[in-house]
Every structure is written in structure tokens, then in C-alpha cells.
Design a protein around this motif. Structure first.
Motif: not given
Lengths: 113, 112
Positions: A31, A33, A48, A55-56, A96-102, B30-31, B33, B45, B48, B90, B97-98
């Protein structure tokens, strides 16, 4: 692992021209962004991509576009540049882009004259 | 849309002092940071932390998701801590998403 890389780091263009910026994500991240940072508007989401699909998308005009390649590298393009497009453009990658550290790259500073 | 508000907007400290930065958000996330933007513009960073508490050296963060706020604590501040601190969230759902939504940041200056 190498971090997110962006090229070029600095760019000067004139109004009406177009520009292409590149972003290589962390190995294994699918992913990507993109964000624009300006003093007036702060950090704003552009779009993204995941598995070569957008996707967005944020609230930017159609002059802003992007794509992603099969190796997850991404490019963004701005056509018909305006003075207001002068900004720091940042890309970020995640698994994967959802709810994760960017994880962010160092950015590309674009100046439009 | 969701609002992400950071406070204070500016903070000046003497080296060695402690500080607390706050991030309020108006919807479930749900995110979440925390980032430190260095003088060259890169976002580093820090945490998270969509919920709970984490610590990393002199920095720690707590997010109370049910009350929609997060706190970043900096202890024994150093001049190298200077810069802008951002909170970003997020929302859940495929349409988000993203997409990180950033606050306006807290500009921290640590004086020697």
C-alpha cells in the motif's frame, strides 16, 4: 530494510507544466499513500494505491493523478501546474493499508514559479 | 467529517522539562499515529497507538479510544526534540483505507 524513498527531492517548475514524482515503498509493503503538505492547509491525503489499484482518493482536482506498478512503486502526476501546487509531497507505505503503521519517505519539495 | 485537534499549537520549554501534547478526535478510529517532523520535512514515526499506552525511552503515549483523545508525553526534553509533532488518525471502513487525517500539529521549541 531500506526505508521509503522518494525522487526527486527538490523540483522547480513553472505554471502550466506537468510533473511526475516517484515513491518506492519499503520492501514487502503493497500500500502506498500520497499526501500534500502546505503551510495553509497542513497535511492532506491525496490518494492510496494497493496492488496497482487506486482504493481511495482525497478531495483534489483531476489534475492530480497517480498509478502503482507491479513492484508496488508508485508515481503521482500533477498536470497544468498552478502556483498553489507548491508544496511538500509525501508518500507513505504500509503492508496492506488498513489500520497499520504508515512509514513516510523524505518527501519531494515542489516549487511552482 | 472527522475533526482532529491538537493542543497546544506552540510550546516552548527549557531543556530538561517535561511536556504533554494532546490530540482530540471526533469519531471512532482504527489507527492513531504520532509523528515528529524533522527540519527537513520527513515524518518520523513515534507511536502507532489506536488504544492503550506505550513507552519508548523518554517518550510515551496514551490513547483513550472511548473518550477520543490521545496524549504524547515527553520527559527530560532535549534540544533535538524541537520540531513539529503531528497526530494522525484513520477511520474504519473500506472508504478510509490508507487515509490518515492529520491534526494541525504542535510546534515544540526546546531551549538549551
Amino acid at each position: 530494510k531500506a526505508g521509503v524513498t522518494q525522487t526527486p527531492r527538490y523540483l522547480i517548475k513553472t505554471r502550466g507544466q506537468q510533473v511526475t514524482l516517484s515513491c518506492s515503498p519499503i520492501s514487502g509493503h503493497r500500500s502506498v499513500s500520497w499526501y500534500q503538505q502546505t503551510p495553509g492547509q497542513g497535511l492532506q491525503f491525496l490518494f492510496e494505491y494497493f496492488s496497482e489499484t487506486q482504493r481511495n482518493k482525497g478531495n483534489f482536482p483531476g489534475r492530480f493523478s497517480g498509478r502503482q506498478f507491479s513492484n508496488s512503486r508508485s508515481e503521482m502526476n500533477v498536470s497544468t501546474l498552478e502556483l498553489g501546487d507548491s508544496a511538500l509531497y509525501l508518500c507513505a507505505s504500509s503492508l496492506e493499508g488498513q489500520g497499520e503503521t504508515q512509514y513516510f519517505g523524505p518527501g519531494t519539495r515542489l516549487l511552482v514559479l | 467529517g472527522i475533526q482532529v485537534e491538537q493542543s497546544p499549537p506552540d510550546l516552548i520549554l527549557q531543556e530538561g522539562a517535561n511536556s504533554t501534547l494532546r490530540c482530540n478526535f471526533s469519531d471512532s478510529v482504527n489507527n492513531l499515529q504520532w509523528f515528529h517532523q524533522n527540519p527537513w520535512g520527513q515524518l518520523i514515526n513515534l507511536f502507532y497507538i489506536p488504544s492503550g499506552t506505550k513507552q519508548n525511552g523518554r517518550l510515551s503515549a496514551t490513547t483513550v479510544a472511548t473518550e477520543r483523545y490521545s496524549l504524547l508525553y515527553i520527559s527530560s526534553s532535549q534540544t533535538t526534540d524541537s520540531g513539529v509533532y503531528f497526530c494522525a488518525v484513520e477511520l474504519s471502513g473500506s472508504s478510509n483505507t490508507g487515509k490518515l487525517i492529520f491534526g494541525q500539529g504542535t510546534t515544540l521549541q526546546v531551549k538549551p
